[in-house]
Every structure is written in structure tokens, then in C-alpha cells.
Design a protein around this motif. Structure first.
Motif, PDB file in Angstrom:
ATOM      1  N   ASP A  16       0.834  -1.201   0.000  1.00 21.81           N
ATOM      2  CA  ASP A  16       0.000   0.000   0.000  1.00 21.81           C
ATOM      3  C   ASP A  16       0.868   1.249   0.000  1.00 21.81           C
ATOM      4  OD1 ASP A  16      -2.140  -1.718   0.142  1.00 21.81           O
ATOM      5  OD2 ASP A  16      -2.492  -1.397   2.289  1.00 21.81           O
ATOM      6  N   ARG A  71      -3.269   5.147   1.934  1.00 23.53           N
ATOM      7  CA  ARG A  71      -4.564   4.769   2.490  1.00 23.53           C
ATOM      8  C   ARG A  71      -5.250   6.039   2.970  1.00 23.53           C
ATOM      9  NH1 ARG A  71      -2.077   0.003   5.737  1.00 23.53           N
ATOM     10  NH2 ARG A  71      -2.326   1.413   7.510  1.00 23.53           N
ATOM     11  N   THR A  77      -7.662   2.592  -0.748  1.00 22.58           N
ATOM     12  CA  THR A  77      -6.315   2.058  -0.588  1.00 22.58           C
ATOM     13  C   THR A  77      -5.728   1.854  -1.984  1.00 22.58           C
ATOM     14  OG1 THR A  77      -6.822   0.923   1.488  1.00 22.58           O
ATOM     15  CG2 THR A  77      -4.913   0.142   0.265  1.00 22.58           C
ATOM     16  N   GLN A 132      -0.747   7.058   5.545  1.00 27.36           N
ATOM     17  CA  GLN A 132      -2.097   6.889   6.098  1.00 27.36           C
ATOM     18  C   GLN A 132      -2.643   8.247   6.517  1.00 27.36           C
ATOM     19  OE1 GLN A 132      -4.309   3.979   7.020  1.00 27.36           O
ATOM     20  NE2 GLN A 132      -5.559   5.838   7.087  1.00 27.36           N
TER      21      GLN A 132
END
Length: 501
Positions: free
Chosen positions: A24, A27, A32, A221
Motif C-alpha cells: 500500500d 490509504r 487504498t 495513512q
């Protein structure tokens, strides 16, 4: 013309893609995206963006929040060889229009919110070409990221300006190459890391998160605002290992009960910048993130994200001045100069001036350079406006601002710009804005003369000119301003009044 060189941003993402092709890369709250997917999309979008050339790049604005299109658009613009300009869609239309003009933006990438702002921005004028992910380009993508010149601007960010207009700061590929090369030597980031993304993309600290993470094959993130209500749970659920925010976030997490001992065991690194970090906050954060290394970073936008760093330890309070964590030593390859009264060099204390490879060449509007840059000893220096003290071992500690510029939740605010905006409204004769410390953060309070005006009305007027973070928390009508012995407005007296309120 400069010779072409490495497209640093594209090269760093390429390193991450090699290390973690199906990992990833990003996110967000609802999306994602893997490294492979992000790379392929960025190449396809890049082919649809204006094509400049090394030495004369196109300029692409990204009008989006912290959504997938924002990050894809930023990477695509860099892949295309363009200079990218992150634009916050929550900014007033007039401010956005000014930024587009000053930067010379020739195309925009938008998300849903950015798309809604377009009619107001163009306001019947000639619209710019827009890449809208809702209608993605169908043609073939680039075979590879385009080359750039080291002196080309990788991105342009805007800071607050005292004349009422934002100041554009171009940062070159050479500067970010030097910067991230130093960070690679200093930190041990790996594909297993997950970086918080607390900053909006128009804050330079967001570049630290993105290109440290992407250079290591790690994950970025985003942190939705509502997740601060139980930040420890969110960080654990998302396996966040690297935290970066303004110090004011510490007070927020404390108020919401998230700083219990050992409450954030997954953090390996904790970085803070944008405001002064006090030792009490650093100690509380480390108690909650006991396996984390805490660093206080410092750097104006003009010096490519951060230019110093200090690693906090339990012994730090022994050398702290005014209870503040030092800002640390200068990055290798840079030099500093301390100027005392009358701009006389001082070996111990004074205004911090810096020169070196991370320094911008100047503002987009050369008129803004006046008073901020200094040519001395065969070098060009940036005058930070920050008063610092040199401690043993080459460590610098922050003492305060020399002028009326302050940090509000990481946003650099020229108090004169707030005053300027207030004075433009009906009924206000003059205005003076001061900064007040509140619960570990900074809030603005504006004093004004003239007719009394409802606070809600003043705030509403300012929203037409200023971003949300620059709107004062309180407005005080006075018959006259207090004066000091030099017959100048006594800002300290006003700050004391504001603090008592």
C-alpha cells in the motif's frame, strides 16, 4: 540552461515501488492504492497534463483535499516534469485566484470538492484545462517520468504575506534531493512503516511524510479529524509507526484522554514541527509512545521543509530555555549566522539567518524578497525572523519571533495580514492582532477601533479573504490602543489583556 538531472520525487517513488510493488502506497478514509496502481495511474494522468521542458516546466495546480485524487494528482504532475502547486479548496476564492495567477498555473487536477469551487474561481473568465478523476484521461500513459533540471521548481507553496497577499515559495528538485538524501542517512524507515498524514498538502511538512514513506516503500495513512477522539485505537488499528504533526496535536490528544502511559506502543518515530515544542508535552507524548524516538524539527518553507532537528531525551530539560525543546543543529552543508541589534553578528544570540543548498532562490514576486534575504560574506542568507540562542555542541534553541509572524497550528500567519483584512471592512478604523497561548496551542485575538461590530460578522467578512486557520478566535472593540514608552502600539499589553479574557 541547466543540464537535465534526476526527477527526485519520481525517483523516490520508484524506489518504493521496487521495494514494495504490491504494498500500500496510500490509504485514505475510503481508498487504498498500491504502489503499482499509483504508478500506472500517475503515468496515465501525466500524459494528459501540459508538457513543458527541462528548464521551463509547466505549472500544475492540485485543487483537492486529502483525497486519493490529490495524491495521485501531485505524483502525476511531478511525473510529467511539471511544477506542482497544492491548493486547499477550503481557501477563499479570491485567495485561490491570486495563487493561480502568481504561480502561472496552466492546468488543474481536482477532486469532488475542488470541482465545486471551479465556477467561483473562474468567475466567467477563461477556464484552465482541468483533469477530473471523475472523467479520467483515456489515452496511453507516459513510458516513464519526464526528466527535469535540478534548478526547476518541484513545487510551489504559499505562505502568509504582510501586504494581504500570499507569498509563493518555489522549491527546486536540487533542494529536495539534498534534503531527502540527508533524511535517508538519519532515519531507518522500511516498507513495514506506516506514516501518519496529519498535514494538508499545502503544508511543506506533508512532503516529509510522502517522500520519506515513498522512498522506503512504506505506506502513507491519512488521519481523519474525527479519529483524534480515540487516536491510540486508530493508530493501533492502522499499524501506524511514524507520527508527524504540530505540537498542538499533543494538547488535543491529552484533552481527549489519549496520552495514557503506553497508549501508543506501535510508534517508532514521533516528529513535531511548525510550533515551539515544550518539554512537558514531549515528555507526555514519550510516555504514551514509549518505544518511539521523539524529534523536534524546525524549518521555514523557504528552507525546504526542515533545516534542523533535535532528538528529545529525559535529560533535555537540563538544557531547555523557557521550557522549550531545542531545535537542534543545522543540517550538513548549511551555515547559520546570528544577527544582534543593528544586524551586528553575535556568537551567542540573535536573529537566525541560514544559507545552503536547501534555500529557495526567492519568492515568486521579487518584491516579497525585500527584508527577507541578506547578501553577506559571498552568500545569500534567509532571515528567518526567529530569535535563537546557540547552546554548547552547536545546538540551537528557539526564543521567539522578532516580528509579528506567528505559528497557528503549523500555519505561518503574518499578523499584519489579519490586520489588513480587518481594516478593509466597514466600520473598522484600525486593527491590531495578537497571538495568545491557549492549552499548548496558539490563538489569535484582534483588537480594533471604530464602530462596534458583531464578532460573527467580522469572522464572516474575514472568511472572504483568509483561510480558516487565520480567523481570530475573538474580537475586542477598543476606543484606542495602549502605547508603550516609544509611543508605539503596546502589543505586549494587548496580549496580556487577551490572555486575561
Amino acid at each position: 540552461m541547466n543540464e537535465t538531472g534526476t526527477n527526485v520525487a519520481a525517483e523516490r517513488f520508484g524506489r518504493g515501488r521496487t521495494a514494495s510493488p504490491d504494498g500500500d502506497a496510500l490509504r485514505t478514509a475510503d481508498t487504498t492504492i498500491t504502489y503499482r496502481e499509483m504508478h500506472e495511474t500517475a503515468l496515465r494522468w501525466a500524459a494528459a497534463l501540459p508538457q513543458g521542458r527541462p528548464g521551463a516546466p509547466a505549472v500544475v495546480g492540485v485543487l483537492a483535499g486529502k483525497t486519493a485524487p490529490a495524491y495521485l494528482g501531485l505524483l502525476a504532475a511531478l511525473y510529467s516534469g511539471a511544477t506542482v502547486v497544492p491548493l486547499n479548496p477550503d481557501f477563499p476564492v479570491a485567495r485561490l485566484r491570486r495563487m493561480l495567477t502568481l504561480a502561472g498555473v496552466s492546468a488543474l487536477v481536482v477532486d469532488d470538492i475542488g470541482r465545486e469551487r471551479l465556477p467561483g474561481i473562474f468567475d466567467g473568465g477563461e477556464p484552465l484545462p482541468v483533469l477530473d478523476p471523475a472523467r479520467p484521461p483515456a489515452g496511453p500513459g507516459l513510458g516513464a517520468p519526464r526528466p527535469v533540471c535540478p534548478a526547476d521548481a518541484a513545487y510551489i507553496l504559499f505562505t502568509s504575506g504582510s501586504t494581504g497577499n500570499p507569498k509563493g515559495v518555489p522549491i527546486s528538485h536540487a533542494s529536495i534531493g539534498h534534503y531527502f538524501g540527508l533524511l535517508d542517512q538519519r532515519y531507518d524507515f522500511t516498507p513495514a512503516d506506516v506514516f501518519s498524514q496529519t498535514f494538508d498538502l499545502n503544508f511543506d511538512c506533508a512532503m516529509f511524510d510522502l517522500f520519506c514513506a515513498w522512498g522506503a516503500g512504506a505506506t502513507v495513512q491519512t488521519i481523519p479529524p474525527h479519529e483524534y477522539r480515540d487516536l491510540p485505537r486508530f493508530l493501533t488499528d492502522k499499524r501506524v509507526t511514524v507520527w508527524f504533526s504540530t505540537p498542538s496535536a499533543i494538547a488535543l490528544v491529552r484533552r481527549l484522554g489519549g496520552l495514557g502511559p503506553g497508549s501508543m506502543p506501535g510508534l517508532r518515530w514521533s516528529f513535531f514541527a511548525g510550533e515551539a515544542l515544550n518539554c512537558h508535552d514531549a515528555e507526555d507524548w514519550l510516555a504514551a509512545a514509549e518505544k518511539s524516538t521523539v524529534e523536534n524539527l524546525y524549518g521555514p518553507t523557504e528552507l525546504t521543509v526542515t533545516i534542523t532537528g533535535y532528538r528529545w531525551t529525559p535529560s533535555t530539560p537540563e538544557i531547555a530555555v523557557n521550557g522549550l525543546v531545542p531545535i537542534g543543529a543545522m543540517h550538513p552543508g548549511h551555515d547559520h549566522l546570528l544577527l544582534g541589534d543593528g544586524d551586528v553578528p553575535d556568537d551567542v544570540e540573535g536573529e537566525l539567518c541560514i544559507t545552503g543548498p536547501q534555500l529557495t532562490t526567492g519568492y515568486l514576486d521579487p518584491a516579497d524578497d525585500r527584508g527577507r534575504f541578506l547578501d553577506r560574506d559571498g552568500a545569500r542568507w534567509y532571515r528567518t525572523g526567529d530569535r535563537v540562542r546557540l547552546l554548547p555542541g552547536g545546538v540551537l534553541t528557539y526564543l521567539g519571533r522578532l516580528d509579528n509572524q506567528v505559528q497557528v497550528q503549523g500555519w505561518r500567519v503574518e499578523l499584519a495580514e489579519v490586520d489588513h483584512a480587518l481594516r478593509s471592512g466597514t466600520g473598522v478604523q484600525d486593527a491590531v492582532t495578537v497571538a495568545v497561548p491557549v492549552d499548548g496551542s496558539t490563538e489569535l485575538v484582534s483588537f480594533y477601533t471604530g464602530e462596534p461590530v458583531a464578532a460573527s460578522e467580522l469572522a464572516r467578512r474575514l472568511r472572504d479573504f483568509l483561510p480558516h486557520g487565520m480567523i481570530p478566535k475573538a474580537f475586542v472593540n477598543v476606543s484606542e490602543f495602549p502605547l508603550n514608552a516609544n509611543r508605539k502600539v503596546d502589543r505586549r499589553a494587548l496580549a496580556d489583556i487577551a490572555a486575561r479574557r
